[in-house]
Structures are given as C-alpha cells and as structure tokens.
Scaffold this motif. Structure first.
Motif, short mmCIF file in Angstrom:
data_model
loop_
_atom_site.label_atom_id
_atom_site.label_comp_id
_atom_site.label_asym_id
_atom_site.label_seq_id
_atom_site.Cartn_x
_atom_site.Cartn_y
_atom_site.Cartn_z
N HIS A 147 0.85 -1.19 0.00
CA HIS A 147 0.00 0.00 0.00
C HIS A 147 0.88 1.24 0.00
O HIS A 147 2.10 1.16 0.11
CB HIS A 147 -0.95 0.00 1.21
CG HIS A 147 -0.25 0.21 2.53
ND1 HIS A 147 -0.10 1.44 3.12
CD2 HIS A 147 0.35 -0.68 3.38
CE1 HIS A 147 0.53 1.32 4.26
NE2 HIS A 147 0.83 0.03 4.45
N GLY A 148 0.26 2.40 -0.10
CA GLY A 148 0.99 3.66 -0.12
C GLY A 148 0.95 4.33 -1.47
O GLY A 148 0.71 3.69 -2.50
N PRO A 154 -5.27 -1.73 -1.99
CA PRO A 154 -6.17 -0.83 -1.27
C PRO A 154 -6.88 0.17 -2.20
O PRO A 154 -8.02 0.56 -1.93
CB PRO A 154 -5.24 -0.13 -0.28
CG PRO A 154 -4.19 -1.15 0.00
CD PRO A 154 -3.94 -1.80 -1.34
N PHE A 181 0.66 -6.67 5.39
CA PHE A 181 0.82 -5.44 4.61
C PHE A 181 2.23 -4.87 4.73
O PHE A 181 2.95 -5.15 5.69
CB PHE A 181 -0.17 -4.36 5.10
CG PHE A 181 -1.59 -4.60 4.67
CD1 PHE A 181 -2.05 -4.13 3.45
CD2 PHE A 181 -2.45 -5.32 5.47
CE1 PHE A 181 -3.36 -4.36 3.05
CE2 PHE A 181 -3.76 -5.55 5.08
CZ PHE A 181 -4.21 -5.08 3.86
N HIS A 183 4.15 -0.89 3.44
CA HIS A 183 4.11 0.36 2.68
C HIS A 183 5.15 0.29 1.56
O HIS A 183 6.26 -0.22 1.74
CB HIS A 183 4.41 1.54 3.61
CG HIS A 183 4.10 2.87 3.01
ND1 HIS A 183 4.90 3.46 2.04
CD2 HIS A 183 3.07 3.74 3.23
CE1 HIS A 183 4.37 4.63 1.71
NE2 HIS A 183 3.27 4.83 2.41
N GLU A 208 3.04 -5.15 8.81
CA GLU A 208 1.87 -5.52 9.62
C GLU A 208 1.56 -6.99 9.32
O GLU A 208 1.24 -7.34 8.19
CB GLU A 208 0.67 -4.64 9.27
CG GLU A 208 0.89 -3.17 9.63
CD GLU A 208 -0.32 -2.33 9.28
OE1 GLU A 208 -1.04 -1.91 10.21
OE2 GLU A 208 -0.53 -2.08 8.08
N VAL A 216 -9.86 -3.21 6.89
CA VAL A 216 -9.33 -2.54 5.70
C VAL A 216 -10.48 -2.13 4.78
O VAL A 216 -10.47 -1.02 4.23
CB VAL A 216 -8.35 -3.46 4.95
CG1 VAL A 216 -7.76 -2.74 3.75
CG2 VAL A 216 -7.23 -3.91 5.88
N GLY A 273 0.44 2.48 8.86
CA GLY A 273 -0.21 1.23 8.49
C GLY A 273 -1.29 1.47 7.45
O GLY A 273 -1.66 2.60 7.14
N VAL A 274 -1.85 0.38 6.95
CA VAL A 274 -2.78 0.49 5.84
C VAL A 274 -4.07 1.21 6.22
O VAL A 274 -4.61 2.00 5.42
CB VAL A 274 -3.08 -0.91 5.25
CG1 VAL A 274 -3.78 -1.81 6.26
CG2 VAL A 274 -3.91 -0.78 3.98
N ASP A 277 -3.31 4.85 6.44
CA ASP A 277 -3.01 5.35 5.10
C ASP A 277 -4.29 5.59 4.30
O ASP A 277 -4.42 6.58 3.57
CB ASP A 277 -2.11 4.35 4.38
CG ASP A 277 -1.33 4.94 3.22
OD1 ASP A 277 -1.36 6.18 3.04
OD2 ASP A 277 -0.71 4.17 2.48
N LEU A 278 -5.25 4.68 4.45
CA LEU A 278 -6.52 4.83 3.73
C LEU A 278 -7.34 6.00 4.24
O LEU A 278 -7.94 6.73 3.46
CB LEU A 278 -7.34 3.54 3.84
CG LEU A 278 -7.01 2.44 2.82
CD1 LEU A 278 -7.58 1.10 3.28
CD2 LEU A 278 -7.53 2.81 1.45
N TYR A 283 -4.47 7.95 0.34
CA TYR A 283 -5.68 7.61 -0.41
C TYR A 283 -6.78 8.65 -0.24
O TYR A 283 -7.83 8.55 -0.87
CB TYR A 283 -6.19 6.23 0.01
CG TYR A 283 -5.20 5.13 -0.29
CD1 TYR A 283 -5.26 4.42 -1.48
CD2 TYR A 283 -4.19 4.81 0.61
CE1 TYR A 283 -4.34 3.43 -1.77
CE2 TYR A 283 -3.28 3.82 0.32
CZ TYR A 283 -3.35 3.14 -0.86
OH TYR A 283 -2.43 2.16 -1.16
#
Length: 284
Positions: A147-148, A154, A181, A183, A208, A216, A273-274, A277-278, A283
């Motif tokens: 992710h990222g 994601p 997960f 990044h 993670e 998520v 973490g995801v 980040d979301l 995002y």
C-alpha cells in the motif's frame, strides 16, 4: 554499484528506483520503448529497451557495467518463458533481487521466511522462480499486500467501495480473514538493504503481520466517503468482476512474520499502516 531495474515504470519499481538513487547507486532501467520516443523513467539517463518476454534482449541488456539486477516486473504468466527469463538473470553472475509475494505461501496462520511454499493457482510456479534465483546466489523478497502512494490493492478496494456504496471484502464463506501489509516506501528500503547486504535466501517485506480484512474494507469505505462499514463479497460473485485467480487471492487468509528479515538486515519499517493510510494518508 550500478543496478539494472526491471519493472521501473511500475508501482514497486518506481519507488525502488527513487530509493536506489537516494542511496547513491547508479540506476539503469529496462523498459519497453515509449511510442513517441520519449524517456519513460524521469531522472534516469540509462534506459535500455526490452522486457522479460524477450530473452535475447534481456541478456543483451546485462552489459559489463551492470553490478546487480532488481526484478520488480510482473512475470508474463507463461511458466517456461518466465523460467527462461529468470534463468538468464540467475546465470548472469550478478546479484539478483527478485520481488515475489506472500501468496506463494498459501493460507497460513504462522508463516515465516522458512515456511514451505503452498502457492495458490495465481502464483502456481512462483516458488520455482524463487528457487532459481536463490540457486544462482540471488535473494528473494516476499512483500505482503503493498500500500501507499494511493496505489495497490487498497486502491482497488477504495474504488469498489465507491462503486458499491460500502466497503467490501472477498470471502469464501468463512470468518473474515487477515492480510499482511507493507508500505511501498518501506518495501523500497528493504529492496536496497537486501541488494547491499542480503544473502542467497528469502526475505519478507512485512510491516503488519495480520490486519483484519474487514477493517481494511471499512477504512476503504471511509476513504471513499461512503457508508463506513464492511460487507462480505462472495467469492463466486467477485470472480465474475475481478477474475477467478485474483478473487481467490483476495479471499486468502494469512498471518506472516518478517522476524528474521528485520533482525538480519536491521530493517525497521516506519510508514503508516494500511488503515491509517486509507483514512488519513495517501488515499484521501
């Protein structure tokens, strides 16, 4: 050192190119030529044309000035062709770092760097590719779900949430599962660390170990500005939209560690973490 990067125009490869340059390495990239003749990777002067499907062109790109090779490109999906291409790299005498993925371990609640391969159909022969690299003295990195930078799976989940009005997670009918997960920028740092200090073995790119996929999906819904809840998406239905192989991968439950990787290389992922980040990061 001078590093040839395959997949430099992709999600992971682009971040790796940036990190290599930041660490003072000289970068060359192997890319398909742009239709208009322009450069495809900004800031990289040494662009060579070819891809994993062209074994002869691949071999020609490994000139004497190349010290190491990073493979961040997607495999083509033809087993014999992919084995032939990676075989050329493994036999080149250069250190090869190959980015694989944790799906090669299949469903697992206690995966680690020494776990035996049990690949799902989408990556059916990936463990053979990994072994070819290791036998040639190279290193394999298995990232978790990346992710990222607003990309990766994601982003797919966010788009699905926006379309359906709520977060969704693919399920085969069992309890909501967990994913691992990492990044993309933490992963890029790991690639460089493995390139510089890694041995002929498997490393795990995981920050993670086990995030509930329902969390998520809910975070993806919040990011998309729709109903902040997660709803199950039956595997058979998801397969009609996403394809059977990808849908099956998304229904896969895993808990996997990177304990040996962190200890051996001193790798300490530091990005959000995801879920954060979301909902608060790239995002939004």
């Amino acid at each position: 050192m001078k590093v040839l990067v395959l997949g430099a125009t992709g999600y992971i490869g682009g971040a790796v190119v940036e990190r290599l340059a930041e660490q003072g390495h000289e970068v060359a990239v192997l890319v398909r030529p742009a239709a208009d003749g322009s450069r495809r990777v900004p800031g990289v002067a040494d662009e060579r044309h070819g891809d994993l499907a062209d074994v002869a062109g691949l071999a020609a790109a490994i000139t004497p000035d190349i010290d190491a090779i990073v493979v961040a490109a997607q495999l083509g999906g033809d087993k014999e062709a992919d084995l032939a291409a990676i075989g050329v790299l493994a036999a080149s005498g250069r250190k090869v770092v190959f980015t694989s993925g944790v799906w090669v371990l299949g469903a697992t609640a206690d995966g680690h760097e020494g776990s035996p391969a049990d690949p799902i159909p989408l990556v059916a022969y990936r463990h053979e590719i990994e072994q070819l690299v290791i036998d040639g003295g190279g290193s394999v990195i298995r990232p978790g779900v990346v992710h990222g930078r607003g990309g990766g799976i994601p982003a797919v989940m966010r788009a699905q949430a926006a379309e359906r009005g709520a977060g969704v997670y693919v399920t085969d009918g069992g309890e909501p599962h967990t994913w691992t997960f990492v990044h993309v920028d933490d992963l890029a740092e790991l690639v460089v660390a493995v390139l510089e200090r890694g041995g002929a073995r498997v490393y795990h790119g995981i920050s993670e170990e086990a995030v509930p996929v329902a969390e998520v999906a809910e975070a993806a819904a919040r990011s998309a500005g729709v109903k902040p809840q997660a709803e199950p998406w039956p595997l058979a239905e998801a397969a009609q939209v996403l394809g059977a192989g990808f849908a099956e991968a998304l229904a896969l439950g895993q808990r996997i560690s990177a304990t040996r990787t962190r200890a051996e290389l001193g790798w300490n992922p530091s990005r959000p973490g995801v879920v954060a980040d979301l909902t608060e990061g790239s995002y939004v």
